[in-house]
Scaffold this active site. Sequence first.
Site, mmCIF file in Angstrom:
data_model
loop_
_atom_site.group_PDB
_atom_site.id
_atom_site.type_symbol
_atom_site.label_atom_id
_atom_site.label_comp_id
_atom_site.label_asym_id
_atom_site.label_seq_id
_atom_site.Cartn_x
_atom_site.Cartn_y
_atom_site.Cartn_z
ATOM 1 N N CYS A 61 1.088 -1.153 -0.130
ATOM 2 C CA CYS A 61 -0.232 0.182 0.043
ATOM 3 C C CYS A 61 0.872 1.269 -0.079
ATOM 4 O O CYS A 61 1.658 1.406 0.759
ATOM 5 C CB CYS A 61 -0.851 -0.096 1.347
ATOM 6 N N ARG A 64 0.059 4.683 3.139
ATOM 7 C CA ARG A 64 -0.087 4.482 4.349
ATOM 8 C C ARG A 64 0.322 5.542 5.390
ATOM 9 O O ARG A 64 0.140 5.484 6.456
ATOM 10 C CB ARG A 64 1.023 3.476 4.764
ATOM 11 N N TRP A 235 -8.989 5.123 -0.025
ATOM 12 C CA TRP A 235 -9.592 5.632 -1.287
ATOM 13 C C TRP A 235 -8.886 5.326 -2.354
ATOM 14 O O TRP A 235 -7.473 5.064 -2.222
ATOM 15 C CB TRP A 235 -9.958 7.256 -0.977
ATOM 16 N N GLU A 240 -4.996 3.274 -10.247
ATOM 17 C CA GLU A 240 -5.780 1.800 -9.975
ATOM 18 C C GLU A 240 -7.045 1.563 -10.946
ATOM 19 O O GLU A 240 -7.123 0.423 -11.412
ATOM 20 C CB GLU A 240 -6.272 1.829 -8.596
#
Length: 370
Positions: A61, A64, A235, A240
């Site tokens: 991720c 973070r 979010w 992506e």
Amino acid sequence: MEFAEAEDFLRLFHAEHPEAGPPGPRLDTVRAELDRSGTYRHTPAELVFGARAAWRNNARCIGRLYWQSLQVRDLRSVSAAGEVAGHCFDHLRVAFNGGRIRPLISVFAPELPGRPAPRIWNEQLIRYAGYEQSDGHVLGDPRYRAFTSEVVRRGWRPPEQPGAFDVLPLVVETVEEGPRLFELPAAAVQEVALEHPELEWFAELGMRWHAVPVISNNRLEIGGVSYPAAPFNGWYMGTEIGARNLADNDRYAVVPEVAKRMGLDTSDEATLWRDRALVELNRAVLHSYRQNGVSITDHHTESRRFLIHLEREQRAGRRCPADWSWIVPPLSGAQTPVFHRYYDTDVQRPNFFTDADAGRRALLGGPPTF
């Protein structure tokens, strides 16, 4: 369960929460609980910290920096399939928050000796169906063609006129009830219709995407306790959607159509028509979410923020694991500061994990766990 796993976590919790006092008394209590029942129950404060630390430790991720803002819904008393599904729908509504998306996790019943915990089959709470066509093509998302066929076999009825963005049912499995299918209520599914800030024809493509990315088949592990059903979200980062979900050749693969509409020369790869179309596709995603007041971030901004997170973790004396292949964005990677670095790759706990069985169920719709 090994006491050492619990001890490592509890010492971490007490080190970062001095107000909780020394860890000794809590360790004694947990050791006795483990000896008696084979497991132990986290306090509410331990659960909140464990979920946040799992996000902090997750190497895949890039977002973070916000780990301390994660809101935790303690639903450990919930294990029936219908109740799990209902709380998942509530999760989507609460997380959406009128477009100002909240980082949120819903933690359902943990694994217990002799009592398996519920599982959610879907990769995310909202995923789109993929319908196999007679000519071999797929209407919708090809990633979920097998899952779609399986839920149809199990009784799901697609819309009378299937489309490219039909929301799949949620599949919740328990040891008592087996896999059950639940239609997502319309009020829980917030979507953004995609348009371009300059290319008026873009809206004619009829593309849209859902607002809240709730990962739902990862296992949350905290101090040796496993929570297989713990859907969580931040979010979206625009790439992506625009550089992966809509652009990948094994997903919606819309780049050639966008290039054609733009009038680009697609006869030679050296014209970089793919790159030009991909940039405009990503511009459309960011523009559309912002125009609709839905939280989203771009890959340049988020890359800089990740380095802020990395520096903060180093100042706190913690290692910050990162998977380069996930942290570097799939668009203009070399233009982001996260590209030109090496990262610690050691797995840390607490964390989120995807096991092979969960991955198969998410893509194939089975076989059942129990």
